[in-house]
Structure formats: structure tokens, C-alpha cells
Design a protein around this motif. Structure first.
Motif, PDB file in Angstrom:
ATOM      1  N   THR A   9      -0.971  -0.719  -4.406  1.00  0.00           N
ATOM      2  CA  THR A   9      -0.215   0.122  -5.316  1.00  0.00           C
ATOM      3  C   THR A   9      -0.116  -0.546  -6.690  1.00  0.00           C
ATOM      4  O   THR A   9       0.253  -1.714  -6.795  1.00  0.00           O
ATOM      5  N   HIS A  34       0.816  -1.211   0.000  1.00  0.00           N
ATOM      6  CA  HIS A  34       0.000   0.000   0.000  1.00  0.00           C
ATOM      7  C   HIS A  34       0.853   1.267   0.000  1.00  0.00           C
ATOM      8  O   HIS A  34       0.350   2.344   0.301  1.00  0.00           O
ATOM      9  N   ALA A  35       2.122   1.124  -0.335  1.00  0.00           N
ATOM     10  CA  ALA A  35       3.013   2.282  -0.311  1.00  0.00           C
ATOM     11  C   ALA A  35       2.567   3.308  -1.348  1.00  0.00           C
ATOM     12  O   ALA A  35       2.237   2.966  -2.488  1.00  0.00           O
ATOM     13  N   LYS A  36       2.555   4.566  -0.967  1.00  0.00           N
ATOM     14  CA  LYS A  36       2.178   5.631  -1.883  1.00  0.00           C
ATOM     15  C   LYS A  36       3.296   5.861  -2.902  1.00  0.00           C
ATOM     16  O   LYS A  36       4.473   5.818  -2.568  1.00  0.00           O
ATOM     17  N   HIS A  37       2.904   6.091  -4.139  1.00  0.00           N
ATOM     18  CA  HIS A  37       3.868   6.368  -5.194  1.00  0.00           C
ATOM     19  C   HIS A  37       3.315   7.482  -6.063  1.00  0.00           C
ATOM     20  O   HIS A  37       2.115   7.493  -6.379  1.00  0.00           O
TER      21      HIS A  37
END
Length: 526
Positions: free
Chosen positions: A446, A353-356
Motif C-alpha cells: 500500500t 497490503h491493506a486496500k485503501h
């Protein structure tokens, strides 16, 4: 008598013209045209695609986007047989000191945990084995496979439409797609996934024609059960191999194993019904379903496991336990470790779920809402302006992607009205690469635009099928066909112009910043 013969002559010829086709031609319509031209045209288109993909392939001389993972993992496969940890400055060592240093100075301790199976990285490794750990070396196989995918699409489109011209048009459109070009010029995995899925589809389409012809040839007396004859589907074994390699590159291939398996059995049922077999459903279940499962699922599974052989037979890989001295025992003892490895990979993917800054959602992909900047710099020289830009933007050619939305909608109506198998196959192929991602989007996983690469061949096939309907049948020599051909040709020219407009930001050309801003005109594209 002569008069009677003369009078009956035209009637006899008319009856002959109306004579129904043979069962073989009814089940498997022959492809018209000169077979040699069916290869010459696609090979010319493929050569053009290869030029675009290999020209300046080593530019930029830098690690681009996720090449930082795959170039090093592929080199590790060559050296160790499994992915290995690297030192922090491995990127600079690869770029500035070359392959000799890469084989001695970039390795840290221990095996590396990886999120994707090794098949795609083994393919990248072939280029590194041939040309060293250089930008050209780790991008070589992506460019080659991207070029070959154009050839495969030409041939499968020709088979589906019965037209060499439309087959070449399909290949040309894919050669001119921006996302396909960028994916073919960077050492990421998505071009390989797309290729193996397309190759599997091509094998299944070829199998459909050949198995239906074989079914017609075997029809006859002696079928007491009314199931119809058994037909061996040799091309499906190759399709299973391709699907296994797709899954062994990225798990995205699993969606296609399911969809293509169901599609193949539906085609078998349709063939038996068209052949007027008394019990087509029972015949399909008894004679086709199990062999289809063995060819597409079991072969794919065996292929998938085989790609892990470097990790299975060597000690030191991440999660690999003790390795037996007896080589024959290693695959058996490795299975529990391999299962635990896959559990860890599944947990990684389902909790990513890391934001990019360049992430996008599946509903964004068809309209190209958020492309991916693979590379961007502002060099001080190289253009006749105070400020220069240089970018690799992972974006599809809008005139292809946006036209595909209309084409897919039209094919939906075609399938609902006529049950055209080609429309159904194209829609299934597109949806298999798109709809599953909606489930992960609900969990905010993501994801990026280039995940849509497996959808691209089916988008192009949808456009080409609609172009064929626009042009009309060959027997129509009136103004409608002339106008349809002109309209189809004009569309291809629009695609070419659109591609040339975007080309500088697809191939890392140094251009004035103002020109770059004109090309990357929407805020979401920056």
C-alpha cells in the motif's frame, strides 16, 4: 615603436580575453551577481510561501487523515519520551477539550508500536510544546519546515544555475505546488523527509564548490604518489546529519544515503580529473572514499540512533526491556531491543497490503493519477449554493508535475550529450525517490501519492534548468533571449493560474459543489 605598440594593443587585449581561467575558477566557477540580492530575492519568495502555509493553518479544526497518529505520538514524546497508547476517543478530546485534557485523559496503558522512527514526530512535538495540542500546534512545524524548504531550494538552484532569478523561480514554483502546500499544512511526516533530503543535497552542492576550490588551492609540487592533495569536506558532515534525520523520519531516506554517497565520490573523481591529477582514480579511492563514507553513512547512523534516545533511556516504550539503573549502560542494553523493534517495523512495511481507496502506484505519481483526499465534508452553510463542498486534496499542481516529465526527459539528453553534472545530480535525486518504490509495488504494498514528496525538489530543479536553457546565456542580447525570457515568464504565470484554480480544494475553502466538481474534474481524482 609607438605604431607597433598601437598595432599590438588590440591583439594583446584579444589574447587577454582568451586567456584561460585559473585552476580555481576552472574547478569552481564563481557565482555572478550581487550576493545580497541572492538573499533578498529568496527571502521574499519564502515570505510569500510562509503566508500561504500559515494562513488559516488551524482550519479545519479537526484531525486530518493520518494526523490521528502523528499528533498523538508527538504529544506522547513530550510527555513520556516514547510513543504511548491513547484511548479510543483521543481525537475528540484533543479537538474539543484542548491541551490540558490531552495531558491527562487520552493516555491508555503501555507503549505504542509505531511504523516510523521518531525524528519527524519530535519536530511536530516542538509545535505542540509551543502552542499546545491544537490543530495550529501540531501543524506549526510542518508549515515552518515547508516554508524553509522553499528558501533552501532558492539557494541551491541559484548555486547550480548561477542565476538569482532562476533560483527565485525555483522557490516560487515549489511554493505554488499543491502537494507541497497540503503537506506543509498537515501534521504528516513527508514534508520533513523532503526537507532533510533537500538540505542534504544543498550541503553536498555547496561542498562540491568549496572542495573543488580547496583542491585547486592545494595543487602543487610534493605529490609524489600523484594522488593530488587531501581535501576536508566539512559540508558533508552536515549532509550526513541531514540524511540521518531524513532516515529517522522515514526510512525513505536510506535510498538517498546510498545515492548521494555514490554521487559525492563521483564528484570527487571528476574534480581530480579536471585538476589533471596523474592518478585520479587511486587518489579518489585513497583520499575521498573513506572520508565520504564516514561523513555520510557513519554520521547518518549516529544521528539516526540518537533520535531514539527517548525510547532508549526510558522504560515503558514498546519492545523496551528492563532499564538499568546506571544511565550509561542503557544504550548498550537497548541495542538488542532496538534491533527487534526494527525487525518488527520491517515486517510491518513489507507486509502492508491493506486496500485503501486513495492508494496509488509509483507509475501513477508523475501524472497525478490518484491524489489523496485528506479531508472532505459537505457543510450546510458557507457558500451561495444548495450544496457546498470543503476538501483538502493532496494533489500536485499539474502544470509543474507534467512539465517536469518533459524537463527530466530533456535533462537525460543533456547529460548523455554533455555530461552536465547538474543534470546528472537532478536525475539521480529524482530516481532515488521513485524507482525503489517499484520493487514494493510488485508485492502490492500500500502506497500513496505523497510518498513522492522527496522527488519534488528535483522536479522543480529540472524545470528551472530547462528554463535557463530556454532563456539562454546572459551574453546573448538578441531576440532569442527576449523570446526565451518571455516564454519562461509565461510558464510561471500558467503555474500561478493553475495553483489559484486548485487553491480552494488545497486549503479547505467552502465552495459550491458544482465548483468543486469543476476543479476535481477527473474520476480518479474523486
Amino acid at each position: 615603436m609607438r605604431m607597433a605598440t598601437t598595432e599590438l594593443g588590440p591583439m594583446t587585449k584579444s589574447v587577454e580575453r582568451r586567456r584561460p581561467p585559473s585552476m580555481r575558477d576552472w574547478l569552481s566557477v564563481p557565482i555572478p551577481g550581487v550576493p545580497l540580492l541572492g538573499w533578498i530575492g529568496p527571502l521574499i519568495i519564502t515570505a510569500f510561501a510562509a503566508f500561504l502555509r500559515f494562513d488559516r493553518l488551524s482550519v479545519p479544526a479537526a484531525v486530518v487523515f493520518d494526523e490521528t497518529y502523528y499528533a498523538k505520538d508527538s504529544l506522547a514524546l513530550l510527555k513520556f519520551g516514547y510513543e504511548h497508547n491513547t484511548v479510543k476517543d483521543a481525537d475528540s478530546i484533543l479537538i474539543h477539550q484542548g491541551a490540558s485534557a490531552a495531558h491527562s485523559r487520552i493516555w491508555a496503558d503501555g507503549g505504542s508500536f509505531v511504523a516510523h522512527p521518531p525524528a519527524g514526530k519530535w519536530m511536530i512535538a516542538i509545535g505542540e510544546w509551543l502552542f499546545g495540542a491544537t490543530p495550529f500546534g501540531w501543524r506549526f512545524m510542518a508549515a515552518l519546515i515547508g516554508s524553509l524548504s522553499v528558501l533552501v531550494l532558492c539557494r541551491v538552484a541559484r548555486r547550480m544555475t548561477g542565476s538569482t532569478l532562476l533560483g527565485c523561480a525555483a522557490g516560487l514554483l515549489m511554493a505554488l505546488d499543491g502537494l507541497h502546500l497540503v503537506s506543509s499544512r498537515t501534521a504528516l511526516l513527508d514534508i520533513f523527509v523532503m526537507f532533510w533530503i533537500l538540505a542534504a543535497f544543498a550541503c553536498l552542492v555547496a561542498d562540491r564548490d568549496r572542495s573543488r576550490a580547496a583542491l585547486a588551492a592545494k595543487l602543487g609540487p610534493g605529490d609524489e604518489a600523484g594522488f593530488g592533495p587531501f581535501v576536508f569536506h566539512g559540508w558533508r558532515v552536515l549532509a550526513g546529519l541531514c540524511l540521518g534525520l531524513a532516515c529517522a523520519t522515514k526510512w525513505t531516506g536510506l535510498f538517498y544515503v546510498v545515492v548521494f554517497g555514490v554521487m559525492a565520490v563521483i564528484w570527487d573523481l571528476g574534480a581530480r580529473r579536471a585538476a589533471r591529477v596523474p592518478r585520479p582514480y587511486a587518489g579518489t579511492l585513497a583520499l575521498d572514499a573513506v572520508p565520504a563514507f564516514l561523513s555520510l553513512v557513519v554520521v547518518a547512523l549516529i544521528t539516526y540512533i540518537a533520535t531514539w534516545s527517548g525510547w532508549i533511556f526510558n522504560a515503558g516504550g514498546w519492545g523496551r526491556g528492563k532499564v538499568a539503573s546506571n544511565v550509561l549502560m542503557r544504550p548498550f542494553e537497548a541495542m538488542p531491543d532496538l534491533w527487534r523493534y526494527h525487525t518488527a517495523v520491517w515486517n510491518f512495511h513489507t507486509t502492508l497490503h491493506a486496500k485503501h481507496p486513495y492508494q496509488s502506484w509509483p507509475w501513477d505519481w508523475p501524472v497525478l493519477h490518484r491524489p489523496v483526499a485528506f479531508f472532505y465534508t459537505e457543510p450546510k452553510t458557507g457558500c451561495a449554493a444548495a450544496k457546498c463542498s470543503r476538501e483538502i486534496l493532496g494533489i500536485g499542481t499539474p502544470s509543474i508535475w507534467w512539465a517536469a516529465l518533459v524537463a527530466l526527459l530533456l535533462l537525460t539528453f543533456v547529460w548523455l550529450r554533455r555530461r552536465d553534472w547538474r543534470a546528472g545530480a537532478i536525475l539521480l535525486g529524482y530516481l532515488a525517490g521513485w524507482l525503489p518504490w517499484f520493487y514494493y509495488a510488485l508485492d502490492k504494498r500500500t502506497m500513496f501519492l505523497f510518498y513522492a514528496m522527496p522527488m519534488l525538489p528535483f522536479m522543480v530543479l529540472a524545470i528551472v534548468l530547462c528554463l535557463g536553457m530556454l532563456i539562454g546565456p546572459a551574453r546573448d542580447t538578441g531576440p532569442r533571449r527576449v523570446l526565451g525570457t518571455a516564454a519562461a515568464g509565461a510558464y510561471v504565470l500558467v503555474v500561478l493560474a493553475n495553483f489559484l484554480w486548485f487553491y480552494p480544494v488545497l486549503a479547505a475553502k467552502v465552495i459550491p459543489y458544482t465548483t468543486w466538481r469543476e476543479i476535481v474534474r477527473f474520476h480518479s481524482w474523486i
